[in-house]
Design an enzyme around this catalytic site. Sequence first.
Site, PDB file in Angstrom:
ATOM      1  N   CYS A   1     -97.395 -33.810  47.513  1.00  0.00           N
ATOM      2  CA  CYS A   1     -96.371 -34.812  47.796  1.00  0.00           C
ATOM      3  C   CYS A   1     -96.786 -36.145  47.169  1.00  0.00           C
ATOM      4  O   CYS A   1     -97.913 -36.614  47.350  1.00  0.00           O
ATOM      5  CB  CYS A   1     -96.187 -34.969  49.304  1.00  0.00           C
ATOM      6  SG  CYS A   1     -95.121 -36.350  49.742  1.00  0.00           S
TER       7      CYS A   1
ATOM      8  N   CYS B   1     -92.269 -34.622  50.197  1.00  0.00           N
ATOM      9  CA  CYS B   1     -92.047 -33.739  51.339  1.00  0.00           C
ATOM     10  C   CYS B   1     -90.560 -33.729  51.683  1.00  0.00           C
ATOM     11  O   CYS B   1     -89.919 -34.784  51.735  1.00  0.00           O
ATOM     12  CB  CYS B   1     -92.803 -34.253  52.567  1.00  0.00           C
ATOM     13  SG  CYS B   1     -94.568 -34.062  52.477  1.00  0.00           S
TER      14      CYS B   1
ATOM     15  N   GLY C   1     -81.666 -11.103  67.189  1.00  0.00           N
ATOM     16  CA  GLY C   1     -81.117 -10.888  65.858  1.00  0.00           C
ATOM     17  C   GLY C   1     -79.697 -10.351  65.839  1.00  0.00           C
ATOM     18  O   GLY C   1     -79.068 -10.314  64.793  1.00  0.00           O
TER      19      GLY C   1
ATOM     20  N   CYS D   1     -93.801 -36.418  56.546  1.00  0.00           N
ATOM     21  CA  CYS D   1     -94.335 -37.258  55.487  1.00  0.00           C
ATOM     22  C   CYS D   1     -94.679 -38.646  56.047  1.00  0.00           C
ATOM     23  O   CYS D   1     -95.760 -39.185  55.803  1.00  0.00           O
ATOM     24  CB  CYS D   1     -93.308 -37.371  54.365  1.00  0.00           C
ATOM     25  SG  CYS D   1     -93.960 -38.004  52.823  1.00  0.00           S
TER      26      CYS D   1
ATOM     27  N   CYS E   1     -97.383 -38.777  50.344  1.00  0.00           N
ATOM     28  CA  CYS E   1     -98.413 -38.602  51.357  1.00  0.00           C
ATOM     29  C   CYS E   1     -99.513 -37.647  50.921  1.00  0.00           C
ATOM     30  O   CYS E   1    -100.477 -37.430  51.645  1.00  0.00           O
ATOM     31  CB  CYS E   1     -97.786 -38.111  52.673  1.00  0.00           C
ATOM     32  SG  CYS E   1     -97.301 -36.395  52.643  1.00  0.00           S
TER      33      CYS E   1
END
Lengths: 261, 315
Positions: free
Chosen positions: B253, B278, B44, B284, B256
């Site tokens: 979605c 998606c 970080g 997808c 899909c």
Amino acid sequence: MTEAAPSPLLRVTGLTHRYGEIVACRDISFELFAREVLGVVGESGSGKTTLLNCCSAHLEPTAGRVEYDTRTHGLADVFGLREPERRMLMRTDWGVVHQNPRDGLRMDVTAGGNVAERLIMTGARHYGRVRGEATTWMDRVELELDRVDDPPKTYTGGMQQRLQIARNLVTKPRLVFMDEPTGGLDVSVQARLLDLLRGLVRELGIAAIVVTHDLAVTRLLADRLMVMRRGEVVETGLTDQVLDDPQNPYTQLLVSSVLQV
Amino acid sequence: MTEAGRSTATAGRSVGEAYNFAYLDEQTKRMIRRCILKAVAVPGYQVPFGSREMPLPYGWGTGGIQVTASIIGPDDTLKVIDQGADDTTNAVSIRRFFARVAGIETTDRTAEATVIQTRHRIPEHPMREDQILVLQVPKPEPMRYLEPRELECRKIHGFSEYGLMHVQLYEDIAKFGEITTTYDYPVMVNRRHLMSPTPIPKFDNPKMHRFPALQLFGAGREKRIYAIPPYTEVKSLDFDDHPFEVQTWDECCALCGAEDSFLDEVITDDEGGKMFVCSDSHYCGERRAAGHVGPMEGEDAPSFARPADQEADGS
């Protein structure tokens, strides 16, 4: 010295600060005790603000010591502390009320957020409690609570100054530095602010150093007075004593130049 | 779409001879690798690095592309994602760039890639320990808006005096009643460093927590590299009484039928018609290939929403 003598909250010894050739403060020493309000007066350029900045650890003096009665180490040299410790001190034990509220507030963050910041910086992570504390303090400095979510840039000068005070007092500091707290405010607003400050300082038992060129402010707020001229302290004493019976020629001039209405 | 599926850039090898492998010279790559090692050692923490000028404008992934160039080898397979999709300009350009200057294989399949460079998304498909995710970073400093001074920001990181980000969250709740930050949602890494996760939706934040793959972050303009080593603790900031939450949708979605992926709202006409699809195009497509069908999949689906292989056949 007897054992009963209390230890000072802040002790300044031989403080000198120069900007290149210019000497802003020369060999200043004083002690400040808990619950005591010290006024520092003098004309523009007399070194008042430099002295305040040195005492509040924002400026390292060229020479001399600033010692503070820390909770962990007792009376310790402020500039000898590790930087994180010093910064911790600044946001918990100390408060600074700037002359210009823009220096002490985040103008784009809401008023509530400004007060909440000091609490959050000391570890508060509960929104409801932080907000409750922030509104309580806004109420104590007589700000309208329906303005809590407005940014300070929409506030008047007097309200900004009161918000600054709330922001500083929310962490219950022991020592507050004030630089011209009533500068730039009109007289009626000044009176209200002073009244509020006097009440809060006495009620919470806060020690304070108030720098001002306005003798009336010191008369209302300060227990003791320090008169500065050209970087040196020319007279010290109890406020009433200095204002009513000035000994030094410069102090006499200063006191006599206050306009009588 | 010219690079559907797995493709070997045969032309890349001959063109690429004018360049050093992966464009950057070896000294630069060593410098960047040293910075990456430091970044991995201090999760970080933003490590400054000597960012080079790349044949790409700032803001298009100059940091990510330098990190990728430094870690990629001849045996690697690269996938590039832009806002979840493999077939948008930025993704296509960067993929083609590495195919030319490194002669490596590229893919749009998450599971087949060894290095994935991404912008604004983490793939829906789970990643493994032997993969590396490289994220492009526009603004590495999460506190920038509240603390413009760089020196002060570094002190805050150094002394771990974090609180400013919570002021920003406080502002959200005070104004809107909830935390309205939805992307670039700040996180604490390894309980020590505050970090910008890059402008990924906060939907992806929980994926960063104990992620099996190494995550590297490159900011070209700001000249910073940071990292999250595998299985590191990553916690999104929140208040005790306003816990962190991710976005949810009422729809699934349209193509899909996925209910667990990040959905983009797509306007389909000028009469208020819209659909949710998606954002991860590979995820997808993979689901549709496996036989999943969404409410709008079929003949009336807009042309852009056709499966990739179908489109490749047509062109």
